[in-house]
Each structure stands twice: as C-alpha cells, then as structure tokens.
Design a protein around this motif. Structure first.
Motif, short mmCIF file in Angstrom:
data_model
loop_
_atom_site.label_atom_id
_atom_site.label_comp_id
_atom_site.label_asym_id
_atom_site.label_seq_id
_atom_site.Cartn_x
_atom_site.Cartn_y
_atom_site.Cartn_z
N PHE A 67 -3.28 7.71 -3.09
CA PHE A 67 -2.80 6.86 -2.00
C PHE A 67 -3.83 5.78 -1.70
CE2 PHE A 67 -0.37 10.73 -1.48
CZ PHE A 67 0.89 10.25 -1.18
N ASP A 68 -3.36 4.68 -1.15
CA ASP A 68 -4.27 3.61 -0.76
C ASP A 68 -4.92 3.89 0.59
OD1 ASP A 68 -3.76 1.65 -2.95
OD2 ASP A 68 -1.72 1.79 -2.17
N VAL A 105 -10.24 7.83 -1.67
CA VAL A 105 -9.22 7.34 -0.75
C VAL A 105 -9.85 6.97 0.59
CG1 VAL A 105 -8.59 9.59 0.24
CG2 VAL A 105 -6.89 7.76 0.13
N ALA A 106 -9.30 5.97 1.25
CA ALA A 106 -9.75 5.57 2.58
C ALA A 106 -8.96 6.36 3.62
CB ALA A 106 -9.54 4.08 2.79
N VAL A 107 -9.67 7.02 4.54
CA VAL A 107 -9.04 7.85 5.57
C VAL A 107 -9.34 7.24 6.94
CG1 VAL A 107 -8.83 10.15 6.58
CG2 VAL A 107 -9.34 9.91 4.14
N MET A 166 0.84 -1.20 0.00
CA MET A 166 0.00 0.00 0.00
C MET A 166 0.87 1.25 0.00
SD MET A 166 -3.25 -0.53 2.56
CE MET A 166 -2.27 -0.81 4.03
N LYS A 167 0.32 2.29 -0.57
CA LYS A 167 0.91 3.62 -0.45
C LYS A 167 0.15 4.36 0.65
CE LYS A 167 0.22 4.67 -4.76
NZ LYS A 167 0.20 5.44 -6.02
N ILE A 168 0.84 4.69 1.74
CA ILE A 168 0.20 5.26 2.92
C ILE A 168 0.70 6.68 3.14
CG2 ILE A 168 -0.23 4.99 5.39
CD1 ILE A 168 0.45 2.02 5.09
N LEU A 169 -0.25 7.60 3.30
CA LEU A 169 0.07 8.99 3.61
C LEU A 169 -0.31 9.27 5.06
CD1 LEU A 169 0.87 11.93 2.84
CD2 LEU A 169 -1.53 12.27 2.18
#
Length: 315
Positions: free
Chosen positions: A80-81, A110-112, A1-4
């Motif tokens: 982002f994922d 996006v999922a937050v 995953m790309k996580i911010l």
C-alpha cells in the motif's frame, strides 16, 4: 494511491457522522483506492513481511449498504502507499501490539499515519504534560491522599481514568467533597492504577472544544461539544450537542504552538480538547468531528486531510 484504513469493523460505522468514513469518501472521490482491515487481522511471520486480511472496498453513497467488497484476501502492508491507523481507543495491550506491527511495516517501506511510535509516545491524557503552560491545574497520581490535597486546594475538580474515551468514567467533585474517596477508589482501583485530576473549568457550559490540527495547521473551526441538562460531560458520546464555531485567539495560540511540533513527530492528525482557555487533552488515535464541522460551516475538513496526506506522501 492505494490506502489501507486500519479501523473498527466497517459494519459498525455510523456513516452520517463517522470521520473515517468521510476520509474514505474523499479518498475515493480523488481516485485513490480504499481498503480496510482491523488490527486483529494484522500478522507477521519471521522471514516474511507484515500482512493483513484486507477488504478492498468501493463506497456506494447509500447509507444502509455503504460499501461493496470488490476483493478480499491477504496482502502485504508494504504494497500500500499509505496506511491510516484509525482504531478507536482504548489504548490497551492489543492497540500497543498493533503499533509495533505497524512500525515493522514502516521498516518494510509503507508510510503509516499517525506514526506508530508517535501514537505510543503521546498517550491522550498524558501528552498535555509537555504543554502544561496551556493547561488548567492538573494532577496525575495513584495516591488517594494526593487527590485529597488537590481537592482541598482547588475545591471543584474533575477526575478521570487515563484510558477512557467518549467521556467514560469522568466524575466531578464539588467543594463539599461528596464521594471523593469512593470515586478515587473506583478510578485508581485502591492505588493500583493512575488517574488524572483537573481543576474544574466552568466554561464547560460553553462547550468542550475539539480543535483539529492537520499537517501541523489548525482547521479554522472547532466543534464545541456542549453538555446537556445536568450532565457535566460535553462528549458527543455522552449526549453533548456539537456546535461548530470559529477558533478563538486562544485556540489558535494553543494550536499553533503544539501543532507543528506534533506534526514533525509524525502526527498528521491531532485533536486538541480545549475548555475555555485551557487545554485538557491531546487526541492522536482517532480524532473525530470532521463531518460535523464540514456540515455546519462548509469548510471541507476531509479535503484538508487528504491534501495533507498527499503532501506527506510526496515529501
């Protein structure tokens, strides 16, 4: 995953105890990419999507220079994922606006975590009202006379602002009522601001327990933050000593009653504050104590969090 991670500036992280750092470290260990920004870096323009000035980073494992920026630039949050909202309180106007920007990013795909609307709906002091059966007697008011009546009934009370963190602005007034008027005026700004008053729980001497709930399930250990010297506050930021301990039967009762309900509302990570047998706060913005519990017990809290995050994304 790309996580911010939306958080405070990376340069101020105290990596030996920072929970967000421990999340990043576990994410990188699992092969996820890690990026970070601050709420002030997020923006939206009509006809476009929510973007942020983002730093993609690699953790070095070195305390002093703990991250390297591998790329920096403007990116759409929807690319982002997952976005992890970890900005510390206060929950002020800018925090409120940030949740709306993040909610727009949710609409864009996006999922937050924690869910922006749930952050707004669960202010950390007031969220306990829904679960009053687990709380010590509590009053929320602007009215100084209400405070006096509450003190007359309970004799030994704690007063605190609704927007405080880390033990900021907490006062104890004993049976003699010394300085009650002055403290009330300070906290409620002569009636302009609401405050919280709670009956003093003497078990604070054993610690203000942080009970973490991840994906609706309690971490099996709490961190009891024990006041030192003459201090009434157990918060680590106020000098409290953190001692990890297994959850009591009452801790489990509270966590199992509240955790699943809040998880269903999009609160992946919750920190319940329990003194004795009484729930005092529900922390949803940036609950901490991952590293202290892991170091003292060997239970891998960051791994539990990443497991829950990956499961939430897969659902």
């Amino acid at each position: 995953m790309k996580i911010l991670f939306v958080a405070d500036p990376l340069e101020v992280f105290q990596t030996y105890k920072d929970t967000t750092y421990s999340m990043m470290r576990e994410a990188q260990r699992r092969g996820h990419s890690v990026a970070a920004c601050e709420p002030r870096h997020i923006s939206w323009r009509s006809g476009g999507v929510v973007t942020a000035q983002v730093r993609e980073i690699r953790l070095t494992g070195v305390d002093d220079d703990w991250f390297i920026v591998t790329h920096e630039g403007v990116k759409a949050l929807k690319d982002f994922d997952a976005v992890i909202m970890r900005k510390d309180p206060p929950f002020d106007s800018e925090y409120f606006y940030a949740t709306h920007l993040l909610e727009q990013a949710e609409r864009e795909g996006v999922a937050v975590f924690n869910k922006p609307a749930a952050l707004r709906d669960h202010p950390e002091k007031l969220a306990i009202m829904e679960f009053a059966q687990f709380c010590s007697p509590t009053l929320v008011t602007r009215d100084a006379q209400e405070v006096r009546r509450f003190h007359a009934e309970h004799h030994d009370i704690i007063l605190k602002p609704l927007d405080g963190m880390g033990g900021m602005g907490i006062y104890r007034v004993k049976a003699d009522g010394l300085n009650l008027g002055s403290i009330t005026e300070t906290l409620n700004r002569d009636g302009a601001t609401s405050l919280m008053v709670q009956r003093f729980v003497p078990e604070i001497t054993l610690g203000d327990k942080r009970v973490l709930v991840i994906g609706g399930k309690p971490v099996p250990f709490s961190l009891a933050r024990i006041p030192q010297g003459t201090e009434v506050r157990g918060n680590l930021a106020a000098g409290g000593k953190g001692v990890a301990q297994a959850l009591s039967a009452r801790d489990l009762e509270i966590a199992n009653a509240i955790g699943p309900k809040l998880a269903a509302r999009g609160l992946l990570l919750v920190g319940l504050d329990v003194i004795g047998d009484s729930l005092t706060e529900i922390n949803v913005t940036s609950p901490t104590c991952f590293q202290e519990i892991t170091q003292q017990t060997g239970f891998d809290v960051p791994a539990m969090f990443l497991d829950a995050l990956e499961a939430a994304k897969a659902a």
